[in-house]
Design a protein around this motif. Structure first.
Motif, PDB file in Angstrom:
ATOM      1  N   GLY A  12      45.500  56.688  45.439  1.00 30.93           N
ATOM      2  CA  GLY A  12      46.398  56.021  44.014  1.00 30.93           C
ATOM      3  C   GLY A  12      46.792  54.924  44.735  1.00 30.93           C
ATOM      4  O   GLY A  12      47.133  53.752  43.740  1.00 30.93           O
ATOM      5  N   LEU A  13      47.390  54.656  45.785  1.00 33.93           N
ATOM      6  CA  LEU A  13      48.088  53.427  46.256  1.00 33.93           C
ATOM      7  C   LEU A  13      46.762  52.401  46.352  1.00 33.93           C
ATOM      8  O   LEU A  13      47.184  51.135  45.890  1.00 33.93           O
ATOM      9  CB  LEU A  13      48.942  53.755  47.538  1.00 33.93           C
ATOM     10  CG  LEU A  13      50.161  54.344  47.452  1.00 33.93           C
ATOM     11  CD1 LEU A  13      50.716  54.728  48.825  1.00 33.93           C
ATOM     12  CD2 LEU A  13      51.321  53.605  46.489  1.00 33.93           C
ATOM     13  N   LYS A  14      46.020  52.854  47.005  1.00 31.35           N
ATOM     14  CA  LYS A  14      44.701  51.730  47.157  1.00 31.35           C
ATOM     15  C   LYS A  14      44.521  51.385  45.783  1.00 31.35           C
ATOM     16  O   LYS A  14      44.135  50.044  45.618  1.00 31.35           O
ATOM     17  CB  LYS A  14      43.860  52.441  47.874  1.00 31.35           C
ATOM     18  CG  LYS A  14      42.401  51.701  48.412  1.00 31.35           C
ATOM     19  CD  LYS A  14      41.439  52.403  48.880  1.00 31.35           C
ATOM     20  CE  LYS A  14      40.102  51.684  48.985  1.00 31.35           C
ATOM     21  NZ  LYS A  14      38.801  52.267  49.469  1.00 31.35           N
ATOM     22  N   LYS A  15      44.128  52.184  44.898  1.00 25.47           N
ATOM     23  CA  LYS A  15      43.738  51.683  43.601  1.00 25.47           C
ATOM     24  C   LYS A  15      44.825  50.692  42.853  1.00 25.47           C
ATOM     25  O   LYS A  15      44.385  49.584  42.362  1.00 25.47           O
ATOM     26  CB  LYS A  15      43.313  52.963  42.645  1.00 25.47           C
ATOM     27  CG  LYS A  15      43.018  52.495  41.446  1.00 25.47           C
ATOM     28  CD  LYS A  15      41.664  52.162  41.377  1.00 25.47           C
ATOM     29  CE  LYS A  15      40.949  52.147  39.857  1.00 25.47           C
ATOM     30  NZ  LYS A  15      41.311  50.660  39.205  1.00 25.47           N
ATOM     31  N   LEU A  16      45.894  51.054  43.139  1.00 31.03           N
ATOM     32  CA  LEU A  16      47.109  50.256  42.363  1.00 31.03           C
ATOM     33  C   LEU A  16      46.853  48.905  42.913  1.00 31.03           C
ATOM     34  O   LEU A  16      47.252  47.892  42.244  1.00 31.03           O
ATOM     35  CB  LEU A  16      48.469  51.156  42.832  1.00 31.03           C
ATOM     36  CG  LEU A  16      49.403  50.754  41.975  1.00 31.03           C
ATOM     37  CD1 LEU A  16      49.329  51.228  40.381  1.00 31.03           C
ATOM     38  CD2 LEU A  16      50.933  51.738  42.114  1.00 31.03           C
ATOM     39  N   GLY A  17      46.896  48.777  44.328  1.00 31.37           N
ATOM     40  CA  GLY A  17      46.677  47.441  45.209  1.00 31.37           C
ATOM     41  C   GLY A  17      45.614  46.866  44.488  1.00 31.37           C
ATOM     42  O   GLY A  17      45.403  45.492  44.294  1.00 31.37           O
ATOM     43  N   MET A  18      44.450  47.387  44.431  1.00 30.28           N
ATOM     44  CA  MET A  18      43.340  46.711  43.879  1.00 30.28           C
ATOM     45  C   MET A  18      43.526  46.109  42.479  1.00 30.28           C
ATOM     46  O   MET A  18      43.162  45.159  42.263  1.00 30.28           O
ATOM     47  CB  MET A  18      42.074  47.462  43.876  1.00 30.28           C
ATOM     48  CG  MET A  18      41.333  47.972  45.142  1.00 30.28           C
ATOM     49  SD  MET A  18      40.462  49.528  45.094  1.00 30.28           S
ATOM     50  CE  MET A  18      39.221  49.050  43.957  1.00 30.28           C
ATOM     51  N   ASP A  19      44.136  46.995  41.643  1.00 32.73           N
ATOM     52  CA  ASP A  19      44.404  46.451  40.362  1.00 32.73           C
ATOM     53  C   ASP A  19      45.471  45.468  40.286  1.00 32.73           C
ATOM     54  O   ASP A  19      45.372  44.410  39.543  1.00 32.73           O
ATOM     55  CB  ASP A  19      44.980  47.861  39.317  1.00 32.73           C
ATOM     56  CG  ASP A  19      43.892  48.710  39.435  1.00 32.73           C
ATOM     57  OD1 ASP A  19      42.755  48.513  39.383  1.00 32.73           O
ATOM     58  OD2 ASP A  19      44.312  49.886  38.887  1.00 32.73           O
ATOM     59  N   LEU A  20      46.164  45.491  41.197  1.00 32.27           N
ATOM     60  CA  LEU A  20      47.309  44.674  41.196  1.00 32.27           C
ATOM     61  C   LEU A  20      46.921  43.260  41.732  1.00 32.27           C
ATOM     62  O   LEU A  20      47.111  42.159  41.270  1.00 32.27           O
ATOM     63  CB  LEU A  20      48.505  44.838  42.156  1.00 32.27           C
ATOM     64  CG  LEU A  20      49.452  43.862  42.457  1.00 32.27           C
ATOM     65  CD1 LEU A  20      50.386  43.807  41.241  1.00 32.27           C
ATOM     66  CD2 LEU A  20      50.716  44.686  43.508  1.00 32.27           C
ATOM     67  N   LYS A  21      45.842  43.324  42.502  1.00 38.14           N
ATOM     68  CA  LYS A  21      45.295  41.912  43.190  1.00 38.14           C
ATOM     69  C   LYS A  21      44.342  41.405  42.160  1.00 38.14           C
ATOM     70  O   LYS A  21      44.434  40.139  41.792  1.00 38.14           O
ATOM     71  CB  LYS A  21      44.314  42.140  44.293  1.00 38.14           C
ATOM     72  CG  LYS A  21      45.130  42.361  45.592  1.00 38.14           C
ATOM     73  CD  LYS A  21      44.188  42.896  46.785  1.00 38.14           C
ATOM     74  CE  LYS A  21      44.861  43.204  47.973  1.00 38.14           C
ATOM     75  NZ  LYS A  21      43.991  43.929  48.782  1.00 38.14           N
ATOM     76  N   GLY A  22      43.824  42.120  41.171  1.00 36.83           N
ATOM     77  CA  GLY A  22      43.078  41.724  40.116  1.00 36.83           C
ATOM     78  C   GLY A  22      43.856  41.239  38.891  1.00 36.83           C
ATOM     79  O   GLY A  22      43.365  40.891  37.855  1.00 36.83           O
ATOM     80  N   SER A  23      45.234  41.436  39.027  1.00 35.92           N
ATOM     81  CA  SER A  23      45.944  41.268  37.748  1.00 35.92           C
ATOM     82  C   SER A  23      46.518  39.870  37.466  1.00 35.92           C
ATOM     83  O   SER A  23      46.284  39.191  38.738  1.00 35.92           O
ATOM     84  CB  SER A  23      47.195  42.057  37.721  1.00 35.92           C
ATOM     85  OG  SER A  23      48.268  41.615  38.687  1.00 35.92           O
ATOM     86  N   SER A  24      46.969  39.422  36.459  1.00 36.45           N
ATOM     87  CA  SER A  24      47.466  38.089  36.285  1.00 36.45           C
ATOM     88  C   SER A  24      49.056  37.777  36.682  1.00 36.45           C
ATOM     89  O   SER A  24      49.511  36.952  36.138  1.00 36.45           O
ATOM     90  CB  SER A  24      47.130  37.766  34.793  1.00 36.45           C
ATOM     91  OG  SER A  24      47.880  38.572  33.859  1.00 36.45           O
TER      92      SER A  24
END
Lengths: 141, 502
Positions: free
Chosen positions: A43-55
């Protein structure tokens, strides 16, 4: 959008604290805790991935990523036995059908707002339904 | 008894015009035909009989005529049967082995709680066991249970492609609740897998086949025909399906026309699980792409490694290696002598080594091993003691969770104190219940000490509810939920034994 990440990250310390507490119980030898640890890490990994790809602005992003890194490290440190097996099967856990580590994971379900941005998928903590469903995909069938 | 037909062709000039060929052609296998004919045609008759795959059982010479009793030979069907791979069945599992030349394997869906089988379903339910046994007794090559839609299916694929004689799979039993493993199996045979190694058209939760080569999956699909009897639990029906599969002639079974087509005309494949992914059930969809990419890359890297690598070694090097090996052999021989008592066990004088300049040693952090958790002997607890014991197991997690909330904005809100007060009340009630119970004084003392410990921890947390709601002031925006309440809800995980007041 940063509110989404901030709220999600408010849930993880509570979950991790509970999981760490249960690792001092027979749950340490249990696949339930092992699975919950994996779920938190993912869950944290995914959150990190999404965060990196966010604006989100870089400065804010950096702070949130640091928080994710710290929580991931806490998740990593949960004590587990080398050979885990279901403690209900082993006959040592007699609390009924419930499970403390999975119950702890459910604390994340308290966070319902804001909804995940369209490009981000949410986690379903039900151990029997572990698939992540993106909103776009579910609309598309 | 087979029917005996009589044909009198006396006076005929040749067998063809008398219609003998047609009669022999029409003769059913095992049936006999008597033909009365003139002696000059004897040689022609013998030739024609042999040509038409018949045999003369008896030839009676009656002077002016001959009577031949002819029978059609049973047709011999050439059927290819091959030996499976040497390590067949390559994967272990919950199955029984039968005749490996049989063309059919039986897969019984094991509908039991997934992963965490409680003691009552630790062994296979008797009705499923009966189904598995009866299938192998009826003639299946393999008969076993299937529970998981990933590892379980992968094991079946490995074992089937290792035996090309298996051409049918009878799928039966009640599908696995929630996981739809049987449906995943059907979908695999019918549709195969996609680029993300997921079974196409499956309703299963995690139908990911990540531990076996794609080639084996394709081969599996080409090799077998599925007899889909999902939901069927009647051993007689399964037995009939198995029996129909190994018939030499096409045999109708339900909507299928079954017969043994012989072995799949390609070499058996020795295939094992790579175990690269040990818990496919914990894989999330978003991880699949990366995971599959890794598997493909690993495979691509692994191929060149199979090439033979020639290393040129010069003669002096060979001599040096040989002398080292000789020394090792001598040392080993000396060790053997010491062990056998043939040589004195004297330590060898240490070789003086040149002083080594001590480098700064890296700081080595030794992680202290956590003390092992010893499970209390719950079996020895009485029902009442078990009730308290289970309640006590909940509180460390709840208190840790509430403590974590206290470090967040919940510290200034009203929900955390409400949750803490609720826990304190529950602990107070638990204390009263322990005091009023009939358990031994010693146990009572232990339990009360634990409750006091929990109460002490709870009392360090905020208990004053006269604080502003953090949602109202706009600090908490997580929705209608509450993290502190969520932590308190962990108590709901304990459902057994029933509350003492019930």
């Amino acid at each position: 959008m940063s509110n989404y990440f901030t709220n999600q990250l408010r849930g993880y310390p509570v979950v991790l604290a509970a999981l760490q507490a249960y690792s001092n119980d027979i749950c340490r030898n249990c696949i339930g805790l092992e699975g919950a640890q994996t779920k938190v890490q993912k869950g944290l990994k995914k959150l990190g991935m999404d965060l990196k790809g966010s604006s989100i602005p870089e400065e804010e992003k950096g702070a949130l990523l640091a928080q994710i890194a710290s929580l991931s490290s806490d998740a990593e440190e949960i004590e587990l036995s080398e050979d885990c097996e279901c403690q209900k099967t082993a006959g040592t856990c007699k609390i009924g059908t419930g499970c403390f580590p999975l119950g702890a994971l459910d604390i994340l379900k308290q966070i319902t707002e804001p909804a995940a941005p369209k490009t981000i998928v949410g986690i379903d903590c039900d151990p029997k339904v572990t698939i992540l469903v993106s909103k776009e995909k579910s609309n598309a069938g | 008894m087979s029917a005996v037909e009589l044909l009198n062709i006396r006076g005929s000039c040749c067998l063809e015009t008398a219609g003998v060929r047609q009669h022999l052609e029409d003769l059913m296998a095992g049936n006999t035909l008597k033909i009365v004919f003139d002696p000059p045609l004897r040689q022609d008759m013998e030739n024609l009989v042999a040509k038409e795959n018949c045999e003369i059982l008896r030839l009676d010479d009656e002077g002016e005529s001959l009577t031949a009793t002819i029978r059609k030979k049973a047709s011999t069907i050439e059927m290819l049967k091959v030996s499976p791979v040497a390590d067949y069945p390559t994967e272990e599992g919950c199955f029984l082995r039968g005749n490996h030349y049989s063309p059919v394997a039986v897969v019984v869906s094991l509908n039991a709680p997934y992963g965490t089988m409680p003691p009552e379903v630790k062994s296979i339910p008797p009705e499923i066991d009966k189904l598995v046994r009866s299938a192998v007794e009826t003639g299946a090559a393999l008969s076993g249970t299937l529970q998981t839609e990933n590892i379980g299916i992968e094991k079946i694929v490995c074992n089937v492609v290792g035996n090309p004689n298996i051409r049918y799979i009878v799928l039966c039993g009640v599908d696995v609740e929630g996981h739809h493993t049987g449906d995943a199996f059907r979908a695999l045979v019918e549709n195969g897998i996609n680029q993300r190694r997921s079974i196409i058209g499956s309703t299963a939760v995690t139908p990911y086949l990540l531990n076996i080569p794609k080639e084996s999956i394709e081969r599996f699909r080409k090799q077998v025909t599925l007899i889909n009897l999902l939901g069927e639990m009647n051993p007689e029906v399964i037995g009939k399906a198995v029996w129909s599969c190994y018939q030499e002639r096409p045999t109708p079974f339900l909507d299928y026309m079954l017969s043994d087509p012989g072995a799949y005309p390609e070499q058996p494949m020795s295939c094992r699980l790579s175990w690269r992914v040990k818990q496919p059930e914990s894989i999330e969809e978003w991880e699949l792409e990366e995971l599959v990419k890794g598997i493909e890359e690993e495979k691509a890297v692994a191929v060149p490694q199979e090439k033979e690598i020639a290393i040129k070694v010069s003669e002096p090097k060979v001599e040096a290696i040989a002398s080292h090996l000789l020394r090792i052999a001598e040392e080993l021989s000396q060790i053997a002598k010491i062990l056998l008592g043939e040589a004195e066990a004297k330590p060898i004088a240490p070789v003086k080594e040149a002083p080594v300049v001590e480098e700064a040693k890296p700081i080595c952090v030794v992680r202290e091993e956590a003390p092992a958790v010893v499970a209390p002997a719950v079996a020895e607890l009485t029902e009442v003691e078990l009730y308290f014991h289970n309640q006590f197991r909940t509180y460390p997690g709840i208190l840790a969770g509430l403590s974590a909330c206290d470090k967040d904005i919940c510290h200034d809100g009203c929900s955390l104190p409400v949750a803490v007060n609720s826990i304190i009340k529950k602990l107070g009630k638990l204390k009263k219940d322990v005091e009023g119970s009939s358990i031994s004084e010693q146990r009572k003392g232990e339990f009360l000490a634990r409750i006091d410990g929990f109460l002490e921890a709870a009392e360090t947390l905020p208990t004053d509810p006269a604080r502003p709601c953090q949602k109202t002031v706009g600090n908490c925006t997580i929705g209608s939920g509450c993290l502190a309440t969520g932590a308190g809800d962990l108590l709901k995980q304990v459902t057994e034994p029933a509350s003492l007041t019930q």
